[in-house]
Design a protein around this motif. Structure first.
Motif, PDB file in Angstrom:
ATOM      1  N   VAL A  20      30.820  -3.778 -21.141  1.00 34.55           N
ATOM      2  CA  VAL A  20      29.600  -4.462 -20.705  1.00 34.55           C
ATOM      3  C   VAL A  20      28.352  -3.778 -21.260  1.00 34.55           C
ATOM      4  O   VAL A  20      27.441  -4.428 -21.780  1.00 34.55           O
ATOM      5  N   LEU A  21      28.302  -2.445 -21.161  1.00 33.78           N
ATOM      6  CA  LEU A  21      27.142  -1.717 -21.664  1.00 33.78           C
ATOM      7  C   LEU A  21      27.001  -1.871 -23.172  1.00 33.78           C
ATOM      8  O   LEU A  21      25.896  -2.090 -23.689  1.00 33.78           O
ATOM      9  N   SER A  22      28.089  -1.753 -23.882  1.00 36.33           N
ATOM     10  CA  SER A  22      28.049  -1.867 -25.343  1.00 36.33           C
ATOM     11  C   SER A  22      27.587  -3.253 -25.768  1.00 36.33           C
ATOM     12  O   SER A  22      26.704  -3.397 -26.626  1.00 36.33           O
ATOM     13  N   ALA A  23      28.181  -4.286 -25.175  1.00 37.72           N
ATOM     14  CA  ALA A  23      27.796  -5.653 -25.515  1.00 37.72           C
ATOM     15  C   ALA A  23      26.361  -5.937 -25.111  1.00 37.72           C
ATOM     16  O   ALA A  23      25.604  -6.610 -25.836  1.00 37.72           O
ATOM     17  N   GLY A  24      25.939  -5.404 -23.950  1.00 33.69           N
ATOM     18  CA  GLY A  24      24.576  -5.637 -23.472  1.00 33.69           C
ATOM     19  C   GLY A  24      23.526  -5.039 -24.386  1.00 33.69           C
ATOM     20  O   GLY A  24      22.478  -5.657 -24.644  1.00 33.69           O
ATOM     21  N   ILE A  25      23.780  -3.823 -24.890  1.00 36.44           N
ATOM     22  CA  ILE A  25      22.814  -3.185 -25.795  1.00 36.44           C
ATOM     23  C   ILE A  25      22.721  -3.953 -27.105  1.00 36.44           C
ATOM     24  O   ILE A  25      21.627  -4.174 -27.640  1.00 36.44           O
ATOM     25  N   GLY A  26      23.853  -4.378 -27.630  1.00 39.19           N
ATOM     26  CA  GLY A  26      23.835  -5.174 -28.856  1.00 39.19           C
ATOM     27  C   GLY A  26      23.085  -6.468 -28.673  1.00 39.19           C
ATOM     28  O   GLY A  26      22.283  -6.872 -29.534  1.00 39.19           O
ATOM     29  N   LEU A  27      23.301  -7.141 -27.550  1.00 36.85           N
ATOM     30  CA  LEU A  27      22.609  -8.398 -27.272  1.00 36.85           C
ATOM     31  C   LEU A  27      21.109  -8.173 -27.113  1.00 36.85           C
ATOM     32  O   LEU A  27      20.289  -8.981 -27.576  1.00 36.85           O
ATOM     33  N   TYR A  28      20.738  -7.065 -26.474  1.00 40.03           N
ATOM     34  CA  TYR A  28      19.320  -6.756 -26.277  1.00 40.03           C
ATOM     35  C   TYR A  28      18.575  -6.637 -27.605  1.00 40.03           C
ATOM     36  O   TYR A  28      17.496  -7.204 -27.791  1.00 40.03           O
ATOM     37  N   TYR A  29      19.154  -5.886 -28.542  1.00 40.86           N
ATOM     38  CA  TYR A  29      18.476  -5.715 -29.831  1.00 40.86           C
ATOM     39  C   TYR A  29      18.537  -6.977 -30.682  1.00 40.86           C
ATOM     40  O   TYR A  29      17.651  -7.209 -31.517  1.00 40.86           O
ATOM     41  N   ALA A  30      19.543  -7.789 -30.480  1.00 42.24           N
ATOM     42  CA  ALA A  30      19.596  -9.076 -31.189  1.00 42.24           C
ATOM     43  C   ALA A  30      18.467  -9.981 -30.718  1.00 42.24           C
ATOM     44  O   ALA A  30      17.792 -10.636 -31.522  1.00 42.24           O
ATOM     45  N   ILE A  31      18.245 -10.029 -29.402  1.00 41.09           N
ATOM     46  CA  ILE A  31      17.164 -10.854 -28.847  1.00 41.09           C
ATOM     47  C   ILE A  31      15.800 -10.290 -29.244  1.00 41.09           C
ATOM     48  O   ILE A  31      14.878 -11.025 -29.592  1.00 41.09           O
ATOM     49  N   LYS A  32      15.677  -8.976 -29.210  1.00 35.76           N
ATOM     50  CA  LYS A  32      14.409  -8.321 -29.522  1.00 35.76           C
ATOM     51  C   LYS A  32      13.956  -8.586 -30.951  1.00 35.76           C
ATOM     52  O   LYS A  32      12.754  -8.686 -31.230  1.00 35.76           O
ATOM     53  N   THR A 175      27.902  -4.703 -33.136  1.00 33.92           N
ATOM     54  CA  THR A 175      27.412  -4.017 -34.327  1.00 33.92           C
ATOM     55  C   THR A 175      26.700  -4.986 -35.257  1.00 33.92           C
ATOM     56  O   THR A 175      25.643  -4.672 -35.817  1.00 33.92           O
ATOM     57  N   ALA A 176      27.255  -6.182 -35.405  1.00 37.15           N
ATOM     58  CA  ALA A 176      26.680  -7.180 -36.306  1.00 37.15           C
ATOM     59  C   ALA A 176      25.339  -7.699 -35.794  1.00 37.15           C
ATOM     60  O   ALA A 176      24.351  -7.727 -36.533  1.00 37.15           O
ATOM     61  N   VAL A 177      25.283  -8.092 -34.545  1.00 37.63           N
ATOM     62  CA  VAL A 177      24.063  -8.735 -34.031  1.00 37.63           C
ATOM     63  C   VAL A 177      22.959  -7.731 -33.736  1.00 37.63           C
ATOM     64  O   VAL A 177      21.768  -8.041 -33.857  1.00 37.63           O
ATOM     65  N   GLY A 178      23.320  -6.509 -33.355  1.00 37.02           N
ATOM     66  CA  GLY A 178      22.304  -5.536 -32.965  1.00 37.02           C
ATOM     67  C   GLY A 178      21.836  -4.625 -34.071  1.00 37.02           C
ATOM     68  O   GLY A 178      20.739  -4.066 -33.998  1.00 37.02           O
ATOM     69  N   GLY A 179      22.648  -4.459 -35.123  1.00 32.01           N
ATOM     70  CA  GLY A 179      22.267  -3.593 -36.222  1.00 32.01           C
ATOM     71  C   GLY A 179      22.287  -2.116 -35.865  1.00 32.01           C
ATOM     72  O   GLY A 179      22.913  -1.692 -34.891  1.00 32.01           O
ATOM     73  N   PHE A 180      21.566  -1.329 -36.653  1.00 35.02           N
ATOM     74  CA  PHE A 180      21.611   0.133 -36.538  1.00 35.02           C
ATOM     75  C   PHE A 180      21.137   0.623 -35.172  1.00 35.02           C
ATOM     76  O   PHE A 180      21.736   1.511 -34.572  1.00 35.02           O
ATOM     77  N   LYS A 181      20.057   0.049 -34.648  1.00 29.71           N
ATOM     78  CA  LYS A 181      19.524   0.517 -33.369  1.00 29.71           C
ATOM     79  C   LYS A 181      20.509   0.271 -32.231  1.00 29.71           C
ATOM     80  O   LYS A 181      20.639   1.106 -31.324  1.00 29.71           O
ATOM     81  N   ALA A 182      21.192  -0.861 -32.273  1.00 29.58           N
ATOM     82  CA  ALA A 182      22.192  -1.139 -31.236  1.00 29.58           C
ATOM     83  C   ALA A 182      23.323  -0.129 -31.309  1.00 29.58           C
ATOM     84  O   ALA A 182      23.800   0.366 -30.277  1.00 29.58           O
ATOM     85  N   VAL A 183      23.754   0.194 -32.524  1.00 33.93           N
ATOM     86  CA  VAL A 183      24.839   1.166 -32.697  1.00 33.93           C
ATOM     87  C   VAL A 183      24.418   2.533 -32.159  1.00 33.93           C
ATOM     88  O   VAL A 183      25.182   3.210 -31.450  1.00 33.93           O
ATOM     89  N   VAL A 184      23.187   2.955 -32.479  1.00 33.76           N
ATOM     90  CA  VAL A 184      22.699   4.265 -32.044  1.00 33.76           C
ATOM     91  C   VAL A 184      22.632   4.348 -30.522  1.00 33.76           C
ATOM     92  O   VAL A 184      23.100   5.315 -29.912  1.00 33.76           O
ATOM     93  N   TRP A 185      22.065   3.335 -29.883  1.00 35.46           N
ATOM     94  CA  TRP A 185      21.887   3.404 -28.430  1.00 35.46           C
ATOM     95  C   TRP A 185      23.196   3.199 -27.672  1.00 35.46           C
ATOM     96  O   TRP A 185      23.373   3.744 -26.579  1.00 35.46           O
ATOM     97  N   THR A 186      24.112   2.436 -28.212  1.00 27.78           N
ATOM     98  CA  THR A 186      25.439   2.375 -27.573  1.00 27.78           C
ATOM     99  C   THR A 186      26.146   3.719 -27.712  1.00 27.78           C
ATOM    100  O   THR A 186      26.877   4.144 -26.807  1.00 27.78           O
TER     101      THR A 186
END
Length: 557
Positions: A20-32, A175-186
């Motif tokens: 949930v946390l991993s998917a949520g962070i990726g989704l957050y950066y995708a929306i941002k 990883t795809a939708v969030g990019g580098f920032k999503a990967v770092v924060w997860t």
């Protein structure tokens, strides 16, 4: 390990939190980022303005896989505390990377470390390095997913293929939708889960034995405690051989590996990068020490009844999951904490490699042919590449697992990759006279020397473990004990006889790069050498300080 009924609702909840946390962070950066144009540099490096703390945590999480924790604890259980000597290699890496290699890459400001090889040598060398990294990376990713999935199956009974598919798809998507920032924060969240799970397991394990003093005394009685050993260099426990091997391996895997280097280059200046390297070294050494304690705790629990010799489990790399499962009743949610930590380690390593490989595929193989691609289209290509790599990862797990050599193939492929690429980096940065012919010859010589060791090690037994006891078992085994391989860290089965070297971690560590450097230097000298016109391609201490800056300015390529 056949009892699969110990996973409670709380255990499953720890497991679900990771997803949930991993998917949520990726989704957050995708929306941002949905309403703004994301550049290639933003997608791969976070715009080179990332904060020090999350990047440092991401580097550490990327460097720690599930097999790191399982493997180091198992090494202590079977061979003693010699693996704390790996700390010297990590410390040496921090010094060399900070002063020799990272200043070069920070000045060049590249998104792909392999572009360096084209600037320093030629495009063929670059493509060779990129191809090796992608090929070995896919094999390595099969292990990062397989090990926690296997552990999950052992404690829950859930089919391993179901877990592999879910884990791979989830990781590829965020990883795809969030990019580098999503990967770092997860990675930040996952590092917290990894370290928390290890610390909790250690605390509970010490309490189960009756105190740290009893852990130490049991390990000491079993001959597991020692700090230096200067005898036969062929032994995996030799100080000199361990230092040599880890110094080579750590400099590539922690300092020059594209997944880690990508994070170092996301920082705005070299000072922050050096602090990040120092933080990595300190934390990883701490993980090594924690693993030593964890291995000693497990031995203290099974001092009089080794589960491998008793036939309860088959291999030493199963002893940590077995310990967790057997001691699950000591703490509600104990199983779930361990599995959550293993999955966190797996997700962080996998996402980092997927992001790095997507960038390499675009930068090294696509953008060269289509230089006019817009940033928007480039982002779509890289996101699609991540998803494709996720599918390939699933297929590689099924393929390699059926061959029955998943850990062995992964460690051998990583050894080949490390030997070849470290040879190229050293020749490029530290040998001004090295040319493209020498680089190619050196890389192939490094690979060839390791292949000879691998082939020569077939059908040979591993180095004997320390003694084990079974006098405390309810039903002591009567059959002769056949030594098992420690597949989490061993590259192959090895033997003392009929072959000049015990083909363990030691010789894979430094044989390849050493042979590669000798061949590379000789070939460069025999083919006329080379003159580096752009001295930013060399280590800072090799540059001519008196030459005007404009003479060594980086040329556009």
């Amino acid at each position: 390990m056949e009892d699969h009924g110990q996973f409670s609702v709380l255990d499953y909840s720890f497991f679900v939190v990771v997803f949930v946390l991993s998917a949520g962070i990726g989704l957050y950066y995708a929306i941002k980022s949905r309403n703004k144009d994301v550049t290639i540099e933003e997608y791969l490096l976070g715009g080179r303005n990332m904060s020090l703390l999350p990047v440092s945590c991401s580097v550490i999480a990327t460097s720690i896989s599930a097999s790191t924790i399982v493997g180091l604890a198992s090494e202590v259980y079977a061979y003693g505390t010699y693996s704390w000597l790996f700390s010297y290699g990590v410390f040496f890496m921090a010094i060399v990377s900070s002063t020799v290699f990272l200043p070069v890459f920070h000045e060049l400001k590249l998104t792909s470390s392999f572009k360096y090889f084209e600037l320093r040598f030629n495009r063929n060398v670059r493509l060779l390095a990129s191809g090796l990294f992608i090929l070995t990376g896919l094999i390595y990713l099969s292990v990062t997913i397989y090990i926690p999935a296997l552990t999950f199956q052992q404690v829950t009974g859930v089919n391993i293929y179901i877990t592999v598919v879910i884990l791979s798809v989830l990781c590829a998507c965020y990883t795809a939708v969030g990019g580098f920032k999503a990967v770092v924060w997860t990675d930040v969240v996952q590092l917290f889960l990894i370290l928390s799970s290890v610390v909790i397991i250690i605390v509970i394990g010490i309490r189960s034995v009756g105190g740290f003093d009893k852990v130490y005394n049991a390990a000491d009685r079993g001959g597991r405690i020692y700090f230096f050993k200067t005898d036969n260099m062929n032994s995996r426990t030799s100080f000199l051989s361990t230092f040599l091997s880890t110094s080579f391996v750590c400099n590539y895997q922690f300092g020059l590996n594209q997944a880690n280097l990508q994070r170092f280059l996301s920082l705005s200046n070299l000072k922050k990068t050096r602090l990040s390297v120092l933080f990595l070294a300190i934390t990883f050494i701490s993980v090594i020490i924690l693993s030593q304690v964890l291995g000693a705790i497990i031995y203290a629990n099974y001092e009089t009844c080794d589960p491998v010799k008793a036939g309860t489990i088959k291999r030493f790399d199963q002893v940590l999951p077995f310990f967790i499962q057997e001691k699950a009743s000591l703490f509600f949610g104990f199983n779930g904490i361990f599995v959550a930590g293993m999955f966190s380690a797996s997700l962080s390593t996998t996402s980092s490699y997927l992001n790095a490989m997507s960038g390499i595929i675009y930068e090294d193989f696509i953008s060269h042919r289509y230089p006019d691609i817009s940033d928007k289209v480039a982002n779509k290509i890289m996101k699609s590449t991540v998803l494709i790599l996720g599918i390939v990862q699933i297929a590689s797990v099924f393929l390699v697992e059926r061959m029955g050599l998943i850990n062995q193939m992964a460690t051998q492929s990583l050894a080949l990759n490390t030997a070849a690429l470290l040879t190229l980096f050293i020749l490029g940065v530290l040998v001004p006279k090295a040319n493209s012919k020498g680089a190619m010859a050196g890389a192939f010589a490094a690979i060839g020397s390791l292949l000879i060791l691998i082939i020569g090690s077939i059908n040979y037994k591993s180095e004997p473990t320390l003694p084990f006891r079974t006098d405390g078992c309810e039903n002591p085994p009567t059959e002769n004990y056949s030594n098992s391989t420690l597949s989490a860290l061993d590259f192959t089965d090895t033997s003392d006889t009929h072959w000049p070297f015990k083909l363990n971690f030691t010789y894979y560590g430094f044989t390849g790069p050493t042979v590669g450097l000798i061949v590379g230097c000789l070939t460069s000298w025999l083919t006329g050498g080379h003159r580096v016109t752009n001295e930013k391609l060399l280590a800072p201490f090799l540059r001519h300080k008196s030459r005007p800056e404009e003479e060594i300015r980086l040329q556009d390529t």
